[in-house]
Every structure is written in C-alpha cells, then in structure tokens.
Design a protein around this motif. Sequence first.
Motif, PDB file in Angstrom:
ATOM      1  N   PHE A 101       0.827  -1.219   0.000  1.00 21.42           N
ATOM      2  CA  PHE A 101       0.000   0.000   0.000  1.00 21.42           C
ATOM      3  C   PHE A 101       0.855   1.261   0.000  1.00 21.42           C
ATOM      4  CE2 PHE A 101      -3.519  -2.754   1.753  1.00 21.42           C
ATOM      5  CZ  PHE A 101      -4.357  -2.562   0.666  1.00 21.42           C
ATOM      6  N   PHE A 102       1.984   1.211   0.709  1.00 16.78           N
ATOM      7  CA  PHE A 102       2.890   2.369   0.753  1.00 16.78           C
ATOM      8  C   PHE A 102       3.403   2.699  -0.652  1.00 16.78           C
ATOM      9  CE2 PHE A 102       7.270   3.986   0.964  1.00 16.78           C
ATOM     10  CZ  PHE A 102       7.057   5.171   1.661  1.00 16.78           C
ATOM     11  N   LEU A 103       3.816   1.673  -1.403  1.00 12.25           N
ATOM     12  CA  LEU A 103       4.325   1.901  -2.757  1.00 12.25           C
ATOM     13  C   LEU A 103       3.225   2.395  -3.690  1.00 12.25           C
ATOM     14  CD1 LEU A 103       6.662  -1.218  -3.255  1.00 12.25           C
ATOM     15  CD2 LEU A 103       7.356   1.147  -2.847  1.00 12.25           C
ATOM     16  N   GLU A 104       2.045   1.778  -3.585  1.00 13.30           N
ATOM     17  CA  GLU A 104       0.933   2.151  -4.469  1.00 13.30           C
ATOM     18  C   GLU A 104       0.511   3.601  -4.245  1.00 13.30           C
ATOM     19  OE1 GLU A 104      -2.183  -0.635  -3.717  1.00 13.30           O
ATOM     20  OE2 GLU A 104      -1.007  -2.335  -4.443  1.00 13.30           O
ATOM     21  N   TYR A 105       0.223   3.938  -2.997  1.00  7.84           N
ATOM     22  CA  TYR A 105      -0.338   5.266  -2.741  1.00  7.84           C
ATOM     23  C   TYR A 105       0.747   6.329  -2.624  1.00  7.84           C
ATOM     24  CZ  TYR A 105      -4.713   2.907  -2.715  1.00  7.84           C
ATOM     25  OH  TYR A 105      -5.799   2.176  -3.137  1.00  7.84           O
ATOM     26  N   GLY A 106       2.000   5.897  -2.412  1.00 14.23           N
ATOM     27  CA  GLY A 106       3.129   6.815  -2.539  1.00 14.23           C
ATOM     28  C   GLY A 106       3.252   7.287  -3.984  1.00 14.23           C
ATOM     29  N   MET A 107       3.082   6.354  -4.926  1.00 17.59           N
ATOM     30  CA  MET A 107       3.139   6.718  -6.353  1.00 17.59           C
ATOM     31  C   MET A 107       1.919   7.535  -6.768  1.00 17.59           C
ATOM     32  SD  MET A 107       5.962   5.893  -7.699  1.00 17.59           S
ATOM     33  CE  MET A 107       5.676   5.961  -9.453  1.00 17.59           C
ATOM     34  N   VAL A 108       0.757   7.229  -6.191  1.00 23.50           N
ATOM     35  CA  VAL A 108      -0.444   8.045  -6.471  1.00 23.50           C
ATOM     36  C   VAL A 108      -0.182   9.489  -6.049  1.00 23.50           C
ATOM     37  CG1 VAL A 108      -2.851   8.481  -5.777  1.00 23.50           C
ATOM     38  CG2 VAL A 108      -2.118   6.156  -6.365  1.00 23.50           C
ATOM     39  N   TYR A 109       0.432   9.665  -4.879  1.00 26.72           N
ATOM     40  CA  TYR A 109       0.745  11.012  -4.373  1.00 26.72           C
ATOM     41  C   TYR A 109       1.770  11.713  -5.269  1.00 26.72           C
ATOM     42  CZ  TYR A 109       2.517  14.687  -1.291  1.00 26.72           C
ATOM     43  OH  TYR A 109       2.908  15.895  -0.776  1.00 26.72           O
ATOM     44  N   ALA A 113      -3.155   9.605  -9.840  1.00 28.61           N
ATOM     45  CA  ALA A 113      -3.790   8.289  -9.965  1.00 28.61           C
ATOM     46  C   ALA A 113      -4.195   7.940 -11.393  1.00 28.61           C
ATOM     47  CB  ALA A 113      -5.033   8.231  -9.069  1.00 28.61           C
ATOM     48  N   GLU A 114      -4.189   8.926 -12.300  1.00 24.81           N
ATOM     49  CA  GLU A 114      -4.706   8.672 -13.645  1.00 24.81           C
ATOM     50  C   GLU A 114      -3.755   7.780 -14.450  1.00 24.81           C
ATOM     51  OE1 GLU A 114      -1.982  12.094 -13.812  1.00 24.81           O
ATOM     52  OE2 GLU A 114      -3.731  11.647 -12.560  1.00 24.81           O
ATOM     53  N   ALA A 115      -4.360   7.012 -15.354  1.00 25.62           N
ATOM     54  CA  ALA A 115      -3.562   6.156 -16.237  1.00 25.62           C
ATOM     55  C   ALA A 115      -2.841   7.023 -17.260  1.00 25.62           C
ATOM     56  CB  ALA A 115      -4.462   5.149 -16.936  1.00 25.62           C
ATOM     57  N   ARG A 116      -1.672   6.571 -17.674  1.00 25.65           N
ATOM     58  CA  ARG A 116      -0.946   7.304 -18.716  1.00 25.65           C
ATOM     59  C   ARG A 116      -0.402   6.316 -19.740  1.00 25.65           C
ATOM     60  NH1 ARG A 116       3.465  10.538 -15.607  1.00 25.65           N
ATOM     61  NH2 ARG A 116       1.783  10.833 -14.113  1.00 25.65           N
ATOM     62  N   ALA A 117      -0.162   6.817 -20.940  1.00 30.51           N
ATOM     63  CA  ALA A 117       0.317   5.957 -22.029  1.00 30.51           C
ATOM     64  C   ALA A 117       1.812   5.725 -21.890  1.00 30.51           C
ATOM     65  CB  ALA A 117       0.007   6.601 -23.371  1.00 30.51           C
ATOM     66  N   PHE A 118       2.209   4.470 -22.036  1.00 33.21           N
ATOM     67  CA  PHE A 118       3.635   4.133 -22.006  1.00 33.21           C
ATOM     68  C   PHE A 118       4.240   4.549 -23.345  1.00 33.21           C
ATOM     69  CE2 PHE A 118       7.411   1.462 -22.056  1.00 33.21           C
ATOM     70  CZ  PHE A 118       7.810   1.476 -20.724  1.00 33.21           C
ATOM     71  N   PRO A 119       5.418   5.182 -23.339  1.00 31.73           N
ATOM     72  CA  PRO A 119       6.002   5.623 -24.616  1.00 31.73           C
ATOM     73  C   PRO A 119       6.303   4.443 -25.539  1.00 31.73           C
ATOM     74  CG  PRO A 119       7.586   5.862 -22.813  1.00 31.73           C
ATOM     75  CD  PRO A 119       6.269   5.525 -22.188  1.00 31.73           C
ATOM     76  N   GLN A 120       5.898   4.568 -26.782  1.00 35.27           N
ATOM     77  CA  GLN A 120       6.167   3.504 -27.752  1.00 35.27           C
ATOM     78  C   GLN A 120       7.601   3.641 -28.251  1.00 35.27           C
ATOM     79  OE1 GLN A 120       3.810   0.789 -28.454  1.00 35.27           O
ATOM     80  NE2 GLN A 120       3.498   1.792 -26.489  1.00 35.27           N
ATOM     81  N   ALA A 121       8.468   2.881 -27.624  1.00 40.82           N
ATOM     82  CA  ALA A 121       9.911   3.020 -27.865  1.00 40.82           C
ATOM     83  C   ALA A 121      10.341   2.413 -29.199  1.00 40.82           C
ATOM     84  CB  ALA A 121      10.681   2.362 -26.727  1.00 40.82           C
ATOM     85  N   MET A 122       9.445   1.654 -29.827  1.00 42.06           N
ATOM     86  CA  MET A 122       9.784   1.069 -31.139  1.00 42.06           C
ATOM     87  C   MET A 122       8.535   0.911 -31.994  1.00 42.06           C
ATOM     88  SD  MET A 122      10.695  -2.786 -29.899  1.00 42.06           S
ATOM     89  CE  MET A 122      11.798  -2.200 -28.613  1.00 42.06           C
ATOM     90  N   GLN A 123       8.746   0.930 -33.277  1.00 36.96           N
ATOM     91  CA  GLN A 123       7.648   0.795 -34.233  1.00 36.96           C
ATOM     92  C   GLN A 123       7.114  -0.637 -34.209  1.00 36.96           C
ATOM     93  OE1 GLN A 123       6.786   3.593 -36.014  1.00 36.96           O
ATOM     94  NE2 GLN A 123       4.966   2.539 -36.757  1.00 36.96           N
ATOM     95  N   ASN A 209       0.601  -0.553 -23.556  1.00 30.19           N
ATOM     96  CA  ASN A 209       0.664   0.898 -23.777  1.00 30.19           C
ATOM     97  C   ASN A 209      -0.115   1.700 -22.743  1.00 30.19           C
ATOM     98  OD1 ASN A 209       1.415   3.267 -25.096  1.00 30.19           O
ATOM     99  ND2 ASN A 209      -0.396   3.263 -26.391  1.00 30.19           N
ATOM    100  N   THR A 210      -0.254   1.165 -21.538  1.00 33.08           N
ATOM    101  CA  THR A 210      -0.928   1.917 -20.482  1.00 33.08           C
ATOM    102  C   THR A 210      -0.345   1.511 -19.118  1.00 33.08           C
ATOM    103  OG1 THR A 210      -3.064   2.497 -19.502  1.00 33.08           O
ATOM    104  CG2 THR A 210      -2.799   0.226 -20.234  1.00 33.08           C
ATOM    105  N   MET A 211      -0.390   2.442 -18.172  1.00 31.23           N
ATOM    106  CA  MET A 211       0.152   2.171 -16.840  1.00 31.23           C
ATOM    107  C   MET A 211      -0.473   3.118 -15.834  1.00 31.23           C
ATOM    108  SD  MET A 211       3.899   3.758 -17.607  1.00 31.23           S
ATOM    109  CE  MET A 211       4.193   4.660 -16.114  1.00 31.23           C
ATOM    110  N   ASN A 212      -0.537   2.699 -14.581  1.00 28.61           N
ATOM    111  CA  ASN A 212      -1.028   3.546 -13.494  1.00 28.61           C
ATOM    112  C   ASN A 212      -0.479   3.001 -12.176  1.00 28.61           C
ATOM    113  OD1 ASN A 212      -3.203   1.850 -12.000  1.00 28.61           O
ATOM    114  ND2 ASN A 212      -3.666   1.551 -14.169  1.00 28.61           N
ATOM    115  N   PRO A 213      -0.540   3.784 -11.103  1.00 29.02           N
ATOM    116  CA  PRO A 213       0.071   3.346  -9.837  1.00 29.02           C
ATOM    117  C   PRO A 213      -0.529   2.099  -9.201  1.00 29.02           C
ATOM    118  CG  PRO A 213      -0.219   5.723  -9.851  1.00 29.02           C
ATOM    119  CD  PRO A 213      -0.954   5.200 -11.040  1.00 29.02           C
ATOM    120  N   LEU A 214      -1.737   1.713  -9.616  1.00 25.72           N
ATOM    121  CA  LEU A 214      -2.371   0.517  -9.032  1.00 25.72           C
ATOM    122  C   LEU A 214      -2.290  -0.687  -9.969  1.00 25.72           C
ATOM    123  CD1 LEU A 214      -5.560   2.125  -7.415  1.00 25.72           C
ATOM    124  CD2 LEU A 214      -3.284   1.832  -6.425  1.00 25.72           C
TER     125      LEU A 214
END
Length: 289
Positions: A101-109, A113-123, A209-214
Amino acid sequence: MLQQLVNGLILGSVYALLALGYTMVYGIIKLINFAHGDVYMMGAFVGYYLISTFHMNFFVALILTMIITAAIGVIIEFLAYRPLRNSTRIAALITAIGVSFFLEYGMVYLVGAEARAFPQAMQTVKYDLGPISVTNIQLIILAVSILLMLALNFIVKKTKMGKAMRAVSVDSDAAQLMGINVNSTISFTFALGSAMAGAAGVLIGLYYNTMNPLMGMAPGIKAFVAAVLGGIGIIPGAAVGGFIIGMLETLSTAIGLSSYKDAVVYAILIVILLVRPAGILGKNIKEKV
C-alpha cells in the motif's frame, strides 16, 4: 484458438517473470512478498521516465530499470523485512501488505492516480505466420522473458551466490555456520526477484501501452497464483505456472468469459490447493511437529 495460445504464451512469460520473484523469496525466507507486484509497477514507471524524459533506447532503459528495481527490492528487504526476520510469519505478511500500500499510494501522491500511455519506444511490425500473427513487440517480450529465466537458472545452479541461495533456503543456520553471509544472500535474492519484476513492468507497459500506480495489484496476485500452481519455492514451477495462468486468461477471453477471466484464475488456485497443495512440480513433505 491457436492465436489465443500464442497470446497466452506471451502474457504467461511476463507472469512467469513475476512469479519467479515470489517463489525465490518464499523459498529462501518463507515470506510471501505481497509488495512484489508493486515493484513491477515501479519498474513500469522507471522505464516510462527513462524512455520519455531521458530518451533512452528501449533495451538500455530495460537494463537500467532492472538495476533500479533491484536496488528498490534490497531497500525494502533491509528496512521492512530484515527487522522482522525472527518475528511471526503473520507479522511479516502484514508488513508486506503495508509495504504494498505504501508503494501504491506513494506513487499516487507523487505522479497522480490517472492512467498514462507508455512511450512507444519502437515501431510495431506485424508478422503473419499462417493461422497466427505476431508482432515484433510480442516476440521481444517472449525472447527477453526466456533469456532472463535462463540467466536466473544459470545464476542459481552454476554460481557461488546461487549455491549460497540454495544452502540458505535449506537451512539458514547451517549455512551461516559454513561461512555463508545470510543477510547478503537474502538481499541478493530480493535484488534478483525485483529486477525480474522491473523487467516485467517495462515489457507489459510496452505491450499494453498503459500504466497507473495501481497496475501491480492484479498481476501481482496472479503471479502469486502462478507460483502456487507450479509449486511455490520451486523456480521451474514458477515459470510453468506463469505460462499456464497466461494461457488460461487468454483462453477465457477467447470463449467469451473476458469478464470472468480473473475468477477463472482464482478458481484454479482453489482447485490446486484442494487437489495438490504442493503445486504441479512440488512434493508433499510431512512436517515433524
């Protein structure tokens, strides 16, 4: 159906990487590290910033992420688990949930908390191979996962530190009497498992191509199921369990049970615990009272 088996193999390889961390830590100190899935999440975020902010090559970012998450695993072991080494198992288990929980909500802080797109490092390049089609990203995930599993197997079976890990897992007191530094060995085990989890986080970020703290919660529990399925504490068992869980999940989606795919995984866990508690590759050992 063949296509779904291929997809399951790809997903299963990532679950196998995660399950290896669970099984190594359990094998050496009999702790179920429920924070392991969140180290995987940290790996995805570290990879995200290395690629998007520092514009690193994907493979360089992958290696650096493994080094950073290995360090995170060592720090977690040193601060949270080492002081409780001689405590009850339930105390260590509750601490593991607290670290999660510390890691999860530490990252939320820190990042929101919103999801973000992972950079497409290759075609993305698609290959049609008769009845199945695979992308270069899927092939990279499978190749990297298998390479890391083989490297781990080599470390455990052929190196001096691997021999120390096996000795500590059998009897830590006897290993200490033989001159093995138990603390260093346990820290190394956490570093190895966390590096695998970090790599899995980067690979899944690239794949979905998506990631979030949870994002580590569900895969972390599924990887634990994979470790139990294969035989917790047994390294080949974790790999086998990971591949089976990945395939079960994709096949559940293929037959129209996508809403229940998690339930299928947990049902498998219940059946395994009832029928074969030691797992597929595990041996039933009678404990002396």
